[in-house]
Design an enzyme around this catalytic site. Structure first.
Site, PDB file in Angstrom:
ATOM      1  N   ARG A 365       0.847  -1.190   0.000  1.00  0.00           N
ATOM      2  CA  ARG A 365       0.000   0.000   0.000  1.00  0.00           C
ATOM      3  C   ARG A 365       0.883   1.241   0.000  1.00  0.00           C
ATOM      4  O   ARG A 365       1.970   1.249   0.574  1.00  0.00           O
ATOM      5  CB  ARG A 365      -0.910   0.015   1.235  1.00  0.00           C
ATOM      6  CG  ARG A 365      -1.943   1.137   1.138  1.00  0.00           C
ATOM      7  CD  ARG A 365      -2.631   1.438   2.446  1.00  0.00           C
ATOM      8  NE  ARG A 365      -3.535   2.579   2.272  1.00  0.00           N
ATOM      9  CZ  ARG A 365      -4.047   3.301   3.245  1.00  0.00           C
ATOM     10  NH1 ARG A 365      -3.738   3.011   4.495  1.00  0.00           N
ATOM     11  NH2 ARG A 365      -4.853   4.311   2.989  1.00  0.00           N
ATOM     12  N   HIS A 366       0.410   2.304  -0.611  1.00  0.00           N
ATOM     13  CA  HIS A 366       1.165   3.559  -0.676  1.00  0.00           C
ATOM     14  C   HIS A 366       1.354   4.154   0.714  1.00  0.00           C
ATOM     15  O   HIS A 366       0.740   3.739   1.700  1.00  0.00           O
ATOM     16  CB  HIS A 366       0.429   4.553  -1.573  1.00  0.00           C
ATOM     17  CG  HIS A 366      -0.986   4.841  -1.113  1.00  0.00           C
ATOM     18  ND1 HIS A 366      -1.275   5.647  -0.037  1.00  0.00           N
ATOM     19  CD2 HIS A 366      -2.175   4.398  -1.573  1.00  0.00           C
ATOM     20  CE1 HIS A 366      -2.577   5.715   0.146  1.00  0.00           C
ATOM     21  NE2 HIS A 366      -3.163   4.953  -0.775  1.00  0.00           N
ATOM     22  N   HIS A 551      -3.189   0.426  -3.689  1.00  0.00           N
ATOM     23  CA  HIS A 551      -3.989   0.918  -2.577  1.00  0.00           C
ATOM     24  C   HIS A 551      -4.217  -0.201  -1.576  1.00  0.00           C
ATOM     25  O   HIS A 551      -3.926  -1.371  -1.848  1.00  0.00           O
ATOM     26  CB  HIS A 551      -5.308   1.463  -3.112  1.00  0.00           C
ATOM     27  CG  HIS A 551      -5.124   2.410  -4.259  1.00  0.00           C
ATOM     28  ND1 HIS A 551      -5.018   3.769  -4.097  1.00  0.00           N
ATOM     29  CD2 HIS A 551      -4.971   2.180  -5.593  1.00  0.00           C
ATOM     30  CE1 HIS A 551      -4.829   4.347  -5.270  1.00  0.00           C
ATOM     31  NE2 HIS A 551      -4.794   3.403  -6.205  1.00  0.00           N
TER      32      HIS A 551
END
Length: 624
Positions: A365-366, A551
């Site tokens: 995930r970012h 995401h």
């Protein structure tokens, strides 16, 4: 220093004139360094170059032990090279990742040929001659293959060397000990017990089975060039803990150490009574000075990281004795004997890669996004009336990339916050330390994902070698995006102009224009499944890690298709995704033997930290 000692070093200097040593010693004496410290510097740096020795002396100008006649300790090891070394190093990384550190991780792969012994600084050159003589004498009978037999017990795992090859290697160790005694007046105790190459030592019993499985993948029967390597260490710090500085630190007080990234610090765990919480007292290997340092600026290092390699003697499988002697003059450098290079068998390298490394997928995930901290109105908080960006808080990024429609395009495509950038770099640094080999990178087109991928690649030192492939098919579930239309995302040309190393040749599974606003859950999971299939097919021959930066939802929607699992219920999916933190990771490995993918431990640990609320100094004004 006593007058007798000074005379001794003067005699040593005169004794060696006309030999190889003065080529290094004389320039140091000409620079004004005393003979005893010059010889000490040469021994501490492996007698390689005048520049290294002079730099060592300048760094140690405040070392309180500089004039102490403390010799180095030396030891001789038989070390594998080539494909076997690569396999062993892969085992080192995987065993550390899956089973944590054990005593074997403190030293490189080796077979011990003698115990550590001392040698006076002015006699070290004689050790090099002892190594050469012993190597030349045993060369003709050195085994073409050293058979390694796996041995396992509840606290030890390693390869044993048996039969006649072990006898020859022990004979070589005995010859070196004899030559070192005659030439350098050293007392060397050669190894006479079972010769072994340790893989793991003093590990947790429940890790034994995993370690054995990893060891069976090494297949040590292939040929290997073995090298006898002479190392030294500082005998004062044998039982100390070794730390490595991660960051630069400038002392705030006179009793603190200066740190530069990569510095090694020796710390005695039994002598920390004076240190406050979070601080330790240590001695810098680079300067020899003692002082306090912040412990969170360091990480644990391996014992052998501070050892110095002096000389090596390679027993070549590729040349016979005559061709070795013919090439000796041209292949000698700094006392090392290097055989002529022979081309590697390409098929054996490919076989090695197939047995060691599995194809794997790391979904990340970012990092923290700026609107996650400052809310939906974040853009109004950092915009001037004429539409220019400014930084109202340190957690806003330093700058924003240029976009064709100006700053308003960032409203639904927010960048990383400053903390998000830091998180991404920490993750990249940890991935570098883990030893995994990233071979390709795919990201969602969201700016925060592309930024996270870039910062990870920068820490992996791969930002120029690996292009980021933007795959809109792994973008967030559009139902969760605000607005009736999909957000305006940066084009490849805009990303390129902003210095993102994106690929312009990659054909995505879903072009950006094909993303549907407010798509159904079934449409979303189908899009992700198709995209992951395209990503895997785009890397058919890559042995290593495919990095996917997307995401939080992708940790589920991009891994379940690989694992052969159906989509979750949409309600369970939403509950699960809400709990995924910044830089959360899922790691899948391909099991070719069973024809499936498996979910395994990620290569790095999770990142946990607390919140830090806004502060207004005006609240401290009188009457407020």
């Amino acid at each position: 220093m006593a007058a007798g000692e000074t005379q001794l070093y003067a005699k040593v200097s005169n004794k060696h004139k006309g030999r190889s040593t003065p080529s290094l010693l004389d320039p140091l004496l000409g620079m004004g360094f005393p003979a005893h410290t010059a010889l000490k510097a040469l021994a501490a740096t492996g007698r390689k170059t005048v520049e290294e020795a002079s730099n060592w002396l300048r760094c140690h100008r405040d070392d309180p032990s500089l004039d102490d006649p403390i010799p180095q300790e030396y030891a001789l090891f038989l070390c594998p090279t080539g494909s076997l070394l690569e396999r062993l190093q892969e085992f080192w990384r995987e065993s550390k990742r899956q089973c944590t550190r054990n005593r074997a991780h403190e030293v490189f792969p080796h077979i011990t040929l003698c115990d550590f012994f001392t040698c006076e600084d002015h006699k070290v050159e004689c050790l090099y001659e002892a190594l050469k003589r012993a190597g030349d004498r045993i060369l003709g009978s050195f085994p073409s293959v050293v058979p390694l037999v796996l041995h396992s017990s509840i606290s030890y795992l390693g390869f044993f060397v048996n039969d006649s090859p072990a006898d020859v290697i022990r004979e070589f160790a005995m010859m070196f000990a004899t030559e070192a005694s005659v030439l350098a007046d050293c007392t060397v105790k050669p190894c006479t017990k079972q010769l072994h190459l340790t893989l793991a030592h003093k590990f947790y019993p429940h890790h034994q089975r995993t370690l054995e499985q990893l060891a069976r993948a090494i297949h040590p029967g292939h040929g290997c060039q073995w090298t006898a390597a002479l190392y030294s260490r500082d005998m004062r710090f044998v039982h100390y803990q070794t730390l490595r500085a991660l960051f630069q630190y400038k002392p705030q007080n006179a009793d603190e150490l200066t740190l530069s990234p990569g510095d090694h610090i020796f710390v005695d765990p039994t002598q920390q009574e004076e240190a406050s919480e979070g601080w330790v007292i240590g001695i810098s290997q680079r300067t020899g000075c003692r002082g306090f340092l912040p412990e969170n600026y360091t990480e644990q290092a391996s014992e052998s990281d501070t050892w110095v390699k002096h000389r090596t003697y390679t027993f070549s499988l590729a040349m016979d004795l005559i061709s070795r002697k013919d090439g000796e003059a041209s292949s000698r450098r700094n006392g090392e004997l290097h055989p002529s290079q022979t081309p590697r068998d390409i098929s054996s390298i490919q076989a090695l890669q197939a047995t060691i490394a599995r194809r794997s997928v790391l979904v990340v995930r970012h990092g923290e996004r700026v609107d996650q901290i400052f809310g939906k109105s974040w853009l109004q908080q950092c915009s001037t009336p004429d539409g220019k960006y400014y930084r109202p808080d340190l957690n806003f990024p330093y700058s924003l990339p240029r976009r064709s429609n100006g700053i308003k395009d960032f409203e639904n495509d927010p960048p990383l916050s400053s903390c998000g950038i830091f998180q991404s770099r920490m993750a990249g640094e940890a991935l570098l330390e883990s030893g995994i080999r990233v071979t390709s990178v795919f990201t969602s087109p969201a700016l925060r994902c592309v930024q996270t991928a870039r910062h990870i690649l920068e820490e992996l030192k791969l930002e120029k070698r690996i292009k980021i492939r933007v795959e809109p098919g792994i973008f967030e579930w559009t139902k969760w995006e605000s607005g009736k239309a999909t957000p305006t995302l940066m084009t490849l040309d805009e990303l390129k102009e902003a210095n993102f190393n994106v690929s312009l040749d990659y054909r995505p599974a879903f072009p950006l224009a094909s993303l549907l606003p407010a798509e159904s859950y079934d449409e979303y999971v189908e899009r992700c499944a198709v995209s992951v299939g395209r990503i895997i097919r785009a890397c058919p021959g890559d042995v290593g890690v495919i990095l996917i930066v997307s995401h939080g939802s992708a940790l589920d929607s991009c891994t379940r298709p690989l694992l052969g699992l159906p989509p979750r219920d949409s309600g369970d999916f939403a509950q699960l995704v809400r709990k995924i933190p910044s830089l959360g990771m899922c790691f899948c490995e391909e099991n070719k033997e069973e024809g499936k993918w498996e979910l395994v431990n990620p290569p790095v640990k999770t990142l946990t930290h607390g919140s830090n609320s806004a502060f207004n100094w005006r609240n401290w004004l009188p009457g407020s």
